[in-house]
Scaffold this active site. Structure first.
Site, PDB file in Angstrom:
ATOM      1  N   LEU A  41       1.284  -3.316  14.957  1.00  0.00           N
ATOM      2  CA  LEU A  41       2.617  -3.569  14.569  1.00  0.00           C
ATOM      3  C   LEU A  41       3.653  -2.449  14.285  1.00  0.00           C
ATOM      4  CD1 LEU A  41       2.085  -6.634  12.423  1.00  0.00           C
ATOM      5  CD2 LEU A  41       2.298  -6.851  14.939  1.00  0.00           C
TER       6      LEU A  41
ATOM      7  N   CYS B 129       1.386   4.506   8.705  1.00  0.00           N
ATOM      8  CA  CYS B 129       0.057   4.719   9.477  1.00  0.00           C
ATOM      9  C   CYS B 129      -0.002   5.962   9.996  1.00  0.00           C
ATOM     10  CB  CYS B 129       0.639   3.673  10.753  1.00  0.00           C
ATOM     11  SG  CYS B 129       0.613   2.104  10.160  1.00  0.00           S
TER      12      CYS B 129
END
Length: 435
Positions: free
Chosen positions: A151, A261
């Site tokens: 995502l 991330c």
């Protein structure tokens, strides 16, 4: 299906809400009582476009609920997602403390066969550790599956509802059938569920993020080369990106990547490699380039002004990217701290990250303004860090009238250099010819 999602952070809340939107009965669990109270009251603890409306609709239609009780969430669930945090440890490896603690509680609460899904970003071999925790306490059969998330913050709903691909690592046909049924509404023939072994699925998430991070750092290295050779990185980028084998995405130079991330996952891959005796020199260079790039704005300001002490700088954009309030490892942190460390004052504006920034810079002397032009008032230079749409076409006349000195330092190459210079500004871009 009856689904439980453990963890109501970014991944867990989006995952649970989107499954509820597709008709499943979803219970989201979190041990943070305040967070659950906020969600039950209709509040959203994170900023993500479109999420608040989806949560409220599915709560209203009784497909989505929130709890702090494992038995309540997990007892009747057919699929249980683990979506808790895996913060980096001191040596760069992902900390599985929360994942394994959740697995143990899930095992105690299972009411029958269930597929337990690792949605958290975890290193290779984590599914085996989760299974071991479950086996110690579970009285019902289970399968452990790896289903990494891909995502993008700011576009998470679209990414979940219309994914490029869904990666699922399984070790049994029973689990494969459950996951195929679960994701059937979200995929089409050309974007299938990619079933693979569990370890390959675990590594796929890290590999994807490491590749994207590598593209960013590669282009930032090219921008430095362009600047020193008198070339224009925008033209080079277009020429390189026109090659169909390469493409345009993630070829935009700037002040580096941040967020939850890329930095963490690059370090995690290097740690996994180091643990088996492999030096991943390429990713070491990626990380080094990224850290250097975060200092670019302050270095450019220092080169222009000399000493920064006593000067005031405006900063547009604090989140690590647009459409989120996430400031984890955001380049803006390095920029603001670099300015403050050199004795400068900082005025800053971000459309949604002001609350997060207020906590982060509390007591540091950073003035957070409610609108962008207030952050430019009386400053010696304006620095663009995050490329929000509302920053892309500034009123140059208004800026010049309010700034102390007409200096623009564009950390994302989104401003029109010719227009800025025609308006009387000294303009600097990343790797752009003449700036």
């Amino acid at each position: 299906m009856r689904i439980a999602v453990v963890g109501t952070g970014y991944v867990g809340l989006v995952t649970g809400t989107c499954f509820a939107e597709s008709g499943h009965e979803v219970r989201c669990l979190d041990v943070d009582e305040r967070k659950i109270a906020t969600l039950r009251a209709g509040g959203i603890p994170i900023y993500e476009p479109g999420l608040e409306e989806l949560v409220r609709r599915n709560v209203r239609e009784r497909r989505l609920s929130f709890t702090t009780s494992y038995p309540e969430a997990v007892g009747g669930a057919e699929v249980v997602f683990i979506a808790v945090g895996t913060p980096p440890g001191e040596t760069g490896e992902a900390d599985l403390t929360h994942v394994l603690a959740a697995a143990r509680e899930i095992g105690r609460s299972l009411g029958g066969y269930a597929v337990v899904v690792n949605k958290s970003t975890v290193p290779v071999g984590s599914a085996e550790k989760v299974a071991a925790e479950l086996r110690e306490v579970a009285t019902h059969p289970f399968d452990v599956v790896s289903n990494p998330e891909f995502l993008k913050e700011g576009a998470a709903i679209e990414d979940f509802m219309r994914p490029d691909r869904v990666v699922v690592g399984v070790s049994s046909e029973r689990a494969r059938a459950v996951m195929a049924e679960l994701y059937a509404p979200f995929v089409r023939a050309e974007q299938p569920v990619l079933f693979m072994d569990v370890r390959s699925a675990e590594l796929t998430k890290y590999a994807a993020n490491a590749m994207l991070a590598t593209r960013i750092s590669f282009m930032n290295e090219m921008a430095t080369l362009c600047e020193r050779l008198g070339a224009d990185v925008d033209q080079v980028r277009r020429g390189v990106g026109s090659d169909r084998r390469i493409g345009q995405p993630f070829l935009f130079p700037g002040v580096g990547f941040g967020g939850s991330c890329f930095p963490k996952d690059v370090r995690a891959v290097m740690t996994m490699a180091r643990q088996i005796g492999l030096d991943f020199d390429l990713l070491r260079a990626v990380e080094r380039v990224n850290e250097r790039q975060k200092r670019w704005l302050v270095e450019k300001a220092a080169k222009h002004f000399g000493a920064l002490a006593g000067r005031t700088f405006g900063v547009w954009g604090l989140a690590f990217k647009p459409k989120t309030d996430d400031m984890r490892e955001a380049p803006a942190i390095t920029v603001v701290e670099g300015l403050l460390g050199n004795g400068a004052r900082v005025k800053a504006h971000d459309p949604v990250a002001a609350e997060v920034a207020g906590r982060l810079f509390h007591g540091r002397g950073v003035e957070l303004t409610s609108e962008p032009y207030a952050a430019a008032e009386g400053v010696d230079a304006l620095l663009l860090v995050t490329e929000w749409n509302e920053f892309r076409n500034p009123d140059y006349a208004r800026l010049k009238a309010t700034m102390r000195q007409p200096v623009l330092i564009d950390g994302r190459n989104v401003w029109d250099a010719a227009k800025a210079r025609a308006a009387g500004f000294t303009y600097y871009g990343v790797g752009r010819n003449g700036g």
